[in-house]
Scaffold this motif. Structure first.
Motif, short mmCIF file in Angstrom:
data_model
loop_
_atom_site.label_atom_id
_atom_site.label_comp_id
_atom_site.label_asym_id
_atom_site.label_seq_id
_atom_site.Cartn_x
_atom_site.Cartn_y
_atom_site.Cartn_z
N ALA A 86 0.56 -0.98 0.11
CA ALA A 86 0.05 0.06 0.01
C ALA A 86 0.81 1.23 -0.07
O ALA A 86 0.67 2.10 -0.62
CB ALA A 86 -0.95 -0.03 1.19
N ALA A 87 1.87 1.15 0.78
CA ALA A 87 2.74 2.36 0.67
C ALA A 87 3.79 2.60 -0.51
O ALA A 87 3.41 3.59 -1.23
CB ALA A 87 3.76 2.31 1.90
N PHE A 88 3.81 1.46 -1.23
CA PHE A 88 4.56 1.50 -2.55
C PHE A 88 3.53 2.28 -3.56
O PHE A 88 3.75 2.96 -4.49
CB PHE A 88 5.17 0.15 -2.77
N ALA A 89 2.60 1.77 -3.46
CA ALA A 89 1.38 2.13 -4.28
C ALA A 89 1.22 3.71 -4.39
O ALA A 89 0.89 4.49 -4.98
CB ALA A 89 0.02 1.34 -4.14
N ALA A 90 1.12 4.15 -2.69
CA ALA A 90 0.74 5.68 -2.75
C ALA A 90 1.88 6.51 -3.39
O ALA A 90 1.68 7.33 -3.94
CB ALA A 90 0.81 5.77 -1.15
N VAL A 91 3.18 5.76 -3.23
CA VAL A 91 4.35 6.54 -3.64
C VAL A 91 4.08 6.64 -5.26
O VAL A 91 4.49 7.92 -5.69
CB VAL A 91 5.72 5.99 -3.27
N LEU A 92 3.76 5.43 -5.83
CA LEU A 92 3.69 5.46 -7.13
C LEU A 92 2.59 6.36 -7.69
O LEU A 92 2.67 7.21 -8.74
CB LEU A 92 3.67 4.25 -7.81
N TYR A 93 1.49 6.41 -6.91
CA TYR A 93 0.40 7.23 -7.41
C TYR A 93 0.70 8.69 -7.31
O TYR A 93 0.35 9.55 -8.15
CB TYR A 93 -0.91 7.14 -6.46
#
Length: 69
Positions: free
Chosen positions: A38-45
């Motif tokens: 989830a943290a990685f997805a937030a950074v990518l977003y």
């Protein structure tokens, strides 16, 4: 050389005995993995929705659509 092979076999069997059966991830490991994803997805977003990326992708698509064959 035979003594060395015996020692190596003994050490390998001891290491295998310590390893134990691996039956998959525990609930805590799933939770850590989910939080990391989830943290990685937030950074990518955040990166992809930034102004520079949006303008670069828009420019790329416009150039691709303007190509004459």
């Amino acid at each position: 050389m035979t003594g060395l092979k015996t020692l190596l076999r003994r050490d390998i069997s001891r290491l295998r005995a310590l390893d134990g059966p691996d039956e998959g991830m525990s609930t805590a490991e799933y939770a850590i993995g989910t939080i990391a994803a989830a943290a990685f997805a937030a950074v990518l977003y955040g990166i992809v929705t930034g102004d520079s990326i949006v303008s670069a992708l828009t420019s790329l698509v416009e150039r691709a659509l303007a190509v004459e064959f």
